[in-house]
Write a protein that holds these residues in place. Sequence first.
Motif, mmCIF file in Angstrom:
data_model
loop_
_atom_site.group_PDB
_atom_site.id
_atom_site.type_symbol
_atom_site.label_atom_id
_atom_site.label_comp_id
_atom_site.label_asym_id
_atom_site.label_seq_id
_atom_site.Cartn_x
_atom_site.Cartn_y
_atom_site.Cartn_z
ATOM 1 N N LEU A 45 0.830 -1.212 0.000
ATOM 2 C CA LEU A 45 0.000 0.000 0.000
ATOM 3 C C LEU A 45 0.860 1.257 0.000
ATOM 4 C CD1 LEU A 45 -2.763 -1.022 2.588
ATOM 5 C CD2 LEU A 45 -2.890 -1.096 0.082
ATOM 6 N N ASP A 46 1.956 1.236 0.745
ATOM 7 C CA ASP A 46 2.859 2.384 0.779
ATOM 8 C C ASP A 46 3.454 2.654 -0.599
ATOM 9 O OD1 ASP A 46 4.513 4.392 2.326
ATOM 10 O OD2 ASP A 46 6.110 3.124 1.511
ATOM 11 N N SER A 47 3.875 1.588 -1.289
ATOM 12 C CA SER A 47 4.445 1.764 -2.631
ATOM 13 C C SER A 47 3.413 2.318 -3.600
ATOM 14 C CB SER A 47 4.991 0.434 -3.151
ATOM 15 O OG SER A 47 6.144 0.047 -2.438
ATOM 16 N N VAL A 48 2.186 1.837 -3.501
ATOM 17 C CA VAL A 48 1.129 2.332 -4.389
ATOM 18 C C VAL A 48 0.824 3.804 -4.090
ATOM 19 C CG1 VAL A 48 -1.301 2.078 -5.044
ATOM 20 C CG2 VAL A 48 0.138 0.047 -4.748
ATOM 21 N N LEU A 49 0.774 4.164 -2.818
ATOM 22 C CA LEU A 49 0.514 5.558 -2.459
ATOM 23 C C LEU A 49 1.602 6.495 -2.975
ATOM 24 C CD1 LEU A 49 -0.819 5.153 1.190
ATOM 25 C CD2 LEU A 49 -2.116 6.015 -0.772
ATOM 26 N N ARG A 50 2.822 6.004 -3.051
ATOM 27 C CA ARG A 50 3.941 6.833 -3.522
ATOM 28 C C ARG A 50 4.141 6.738 -5.029
ATOM 29 N NH1 ARG A 50 8.884 5.477 -1.656
ATOM 30 N NH2 ARG A 50 8.308 3.426 -0.831
ATOM 31 N N SER A 51 3.303 5.972 -5.711
ATOM 32 C CA SER A 51 3.378 5.873 -7.171
ATOM 33 C C SER A 51 2.655 7.057 -7.806
ATOM 34 C CB SER A 51 2.743 4.563 -7.644
ATOM 35 O OG SER A 51 3.445 3.455 -7.119
ATOM 36 N N GLN A 117 8.657 -6.131 -2.019
ATOM 37 C CA GLN A 117 9.930 -5.530 -2.413
ATOM 38 C C GLN A 117 9.802 -4.575 -3.590
ATOM 39 O OE1 GLN A 117 8.764 -8.438 -3.333
ATOM 40 N NE2 GLN A 117 10.018 -9.534 -4.819
ATOM 41 N N ILE A 118 8.660 -4.538 -4.235
ATOM 42 C CA ILE A 118 8.495 -3.694 -5.418
ATOM 43 C C ILE A 118 8.116 -2.279 -4.987
ATOM 44 C CG2 ILE A 118 7.183 -3.330 -7.530
ATOM 45 C CD1 ILE A 118 6.911 -6.336 -7.779
ATOM 46 N N GLY A 119 8.925 -1.326 -5.382
ATOM 47 C CA GLY A 119 8.731 0.049 -4.959
ATOM 48 C C GLY A 119 7.947 0.875 -5.955
ATOM 49 N N PRO A 120 7.709 2.140 -5.634
ATOM 50 C CA PRO A 120 6.889 3.009 -6.486
ATOM 51 C C PRO A 120 7.502 3.284 -7.853
ATOM 52 C CG PRO A 120 7.912 4.262 -4.713
ATOM 53 C CD PRO A 120 8.141 2.810 -4.401
ATOM 54 N N GLU A 121 8.822 3.228 -7.950
ATOM 55 C CA GLU A 121 9.444 3.488 -9.256
ATOM 56 C C GLU A 121 9.035 2.424 -10.274
ATOM 57 O OE1 GLU A 121 11.719 5.158 -5.919
ATOM 58 O OE2 GLU A 121 11.135 3.100 -6.429
ATOM 59 N N LEU A 123 6.362 0.476 -10.138
ATOM 60 C CA LEU A 123 4.929 0.578 -10.397
ATOM 61 C C LEU A 123 4.604 1.761 -11.303
ATOM 62 C CD1 LEU A 123 3.504 -0.248 -6.844
ATOM 63 C CD2 LEU A 123 3.768 -1.775 -8.806
ATOM 64 N N THR A 124 5.241 2.894 -11.069
ATOM 65 C CA THR A 124 4.997 4.058 -11.912
ATOM 66 C C THR A 124 5.438 3.796 -13.340
ATOM 67 O OG1 THR A 124 5.236 5.576 -10.035
ATOM 68 C CG2 THR A 124 5.508 6.507 -12.240
ATOM 69 N N SER A 125 6.607 3.176 -13.508
ATOM 70 C CA SER A 125 7.101 2.865 -14.845
ATOM 71 C C SER A 125 6.140 1.938 -15.585
ATOM 72 C CB SER A 125 8.486 2.216 -14.752
ATOM 73 O OG SER A 125 8.956 1.813 -16.019
ATOM 74 N N ALA A 126 5.635 0.925 -14.894
ATOM 75 C CA ALA A 126 4.687 0.005 -15.529
ATOM 76 C C ALA A 126 3.388 0.718 -15.892
ATOM 77 C CB ALA A 126 4.406 -1.171 -14.593
ATOM 78 N N ALA A 127 2.902 1.587 -14.994
ATOM 79 C CA ALA A 127 1.676 2.329 -15.274
ATOM 80 C C ALA A 127 1.854 3.253 -16.474
ATOM 81 C CB ALA A 127 1.255 3.126 -14.040
ATOM 82 N N GLU A 128 3.003 3.894 -16.570
ATOM 83 C CA GLU A 128 3.269 4.775 -17.708
ATOM 84 C C GLU A 128 3.332 3.984 -18.997
ATOM 85 O OE1 GLU A 128 5.824 8.263 -15.383
ATOM 86 O OE2 GLU A 128 6.868 6.636 -16.430
ATOM 87 N N GLN A 129 3.941 2.814 -18.952
ATOM 88 C CA GLN A 129 4.009 1.965 -20.134
ATOM 89 C C GLN A 129 2.605 1.532 -20.564
ATOM 90 O OE1 GLN A 129 6.785 -1.266 -19.703
ATOM 91 N NE2 GLN A 129 6.021 -2.366 -21.482
ATOM 92 N N LEU A 130 1.775 1.197 -19.598
ATOM 93 C CA LEU A 130 0.406 0.786 -19.901
ATOM 94 C C LEU A 130 -0.389 1.935 -20.513
ATOM 95 C CD1 LEU A 130 -1.874 -1.344 -19.637
ATOM 96 C CD2 LEU A 130 -2.288 -0.440 -17.339
ATOM 97 N N ALA A 131 -0.280 3.115 -19.916
ATOM 98 C CA ALA A 131 -1.064 4.263 -20.382
ATOM 99 C C ALA A 131 -0.617 4.759 -21.756
ATOM 100 C CB ALA A 131 -0.966 5.398 -19.367
ATOM 101 N N ALA A 132 0.634 4.482 -22.114
ATOM 102 C CA ALA A 132 1.176 5.004 -23.370
ATOM 103 C C ALA A 132 0.834 4.152 -24.583
ATOM 104 C CB ALA A 132 2.700 5.135 -23.264
ATOM 105 N N GLY A 133 0.322 2.938 -24.367
ATOM 106 C CA GLY A 133 0.056 2.057 -25.500
ATOM 107 C C GLY A 133 -1.282 1.371 -25.373
ATOM 108 N N ASP A 134 -1.493 0.363 -26.241
ATOM 109 C CA ASP A 134 -2.751 -0.377 -26.198
ATOM 110 C C ASP A 134 -2.524 -1.863 -25.944
ATOM 111 O OD1 ASP A 134 -1.589 -1.103 -28.568
ATOM 112 O OD2 ASP A 134 -3.292 -0.534 -29.836
ATOM 113 N N ALA A 135 -1.317 -2.212 -25.511
ATOM 114 C CA ALA A 135 -1.005 -3.613 -25.229
ATOM 115 C C ALA A 135 -1.278 -3.940 -23.772
ATOM 116 C CB ALA A 135 0.466 -3.911 -25.556
ATOM 117 N N CYS A 136 -1.543 -5.219 -23.502
ATOM 118 C CA CYS A 136 -1.635 -5.700 -22.128
ATOM 119 C C CYS A 136 -0.219 -5.900 -21.579
ATOM 120 C CB CYS A 136 -2.382 -7.030 -22.075
ATOM 121 S SG CYS A 136 -4.075 -6.965 -22.686
ATOM 122 N N LEU A 137 -0.072 -5.792 -20.286
ATOM 123 C CA LEU A 137 1.208 -6.012 -19.621
ATOM 124 C C LEU A 137 1.079 -7.184 -18.667
ATOM 125 C CD1 LEU A 137 2.260 -2.363 -18.666
ATOM 126 C CD2 LEU A 137 2.788 -3.623 -20.763
#
Length: 226
Positions: A45-51, A117-121, A123-137
Amino acid sequence: MSPCPATLLVIAKAPIAGFAKTRLTPPLTPRDAARVAAAALLDTLDSVLRSDVTHRVVAFTGDLAAAECSDELARELAKFEVMPQRGASFGARLANAHADAARFGAPVLQIGMDTPQIGPEVLTSAAEQLAAGDACLLGPAEDGGWWALGLPTPQPARVLVDVPMSTDRTGELTRKALRQCGCRVRSLPKFSDVDTFADAVRVAAESGGRFAETFHELRDRGLVLR
């Protein structure tokens, strides 16, 4: 800069003794396994809040009042849009959670509470990749499952109903099912999730936060036997 136009969705269950992380017992007691689960969820939850995303959602199941660290979890969950999980099977609950989270009109990146162990960096990178295209991740896990699923629209999540979950082929079969319904699938980095005691040892050694602190505390008290 504006936050990434995406929704981060966490699938979570109340960390109750005998209900959460049962594969960590033994050597942990049911209550200590639940404490480890609570720590993993709090780190997540902390990582998501900081994403850097526009929406944060938790699909939750279980009695929060009966959970370990219930007060702290309640304070953190108050910062999220929390909705109940719906469905008879885990695959159905995942599919329904994607449909519910999609109401914000943004692509949805779904994770669990097993990768503290997965931090906000990441998660943010994955979210940006998802938002920038039309492919599933799809984020593969070391055990053959997956730790993340990103969908531009919720419709492909229906394939999860028929994918066997918690097997060493879940990731492979999820990818295949998505492609069979016409989706392009791109891979995220591979991580280890915490399902077994050996997983917990490995993740605690490579991470910080509440999860590692709790696990090391149990070790120092002599409750972690190997």
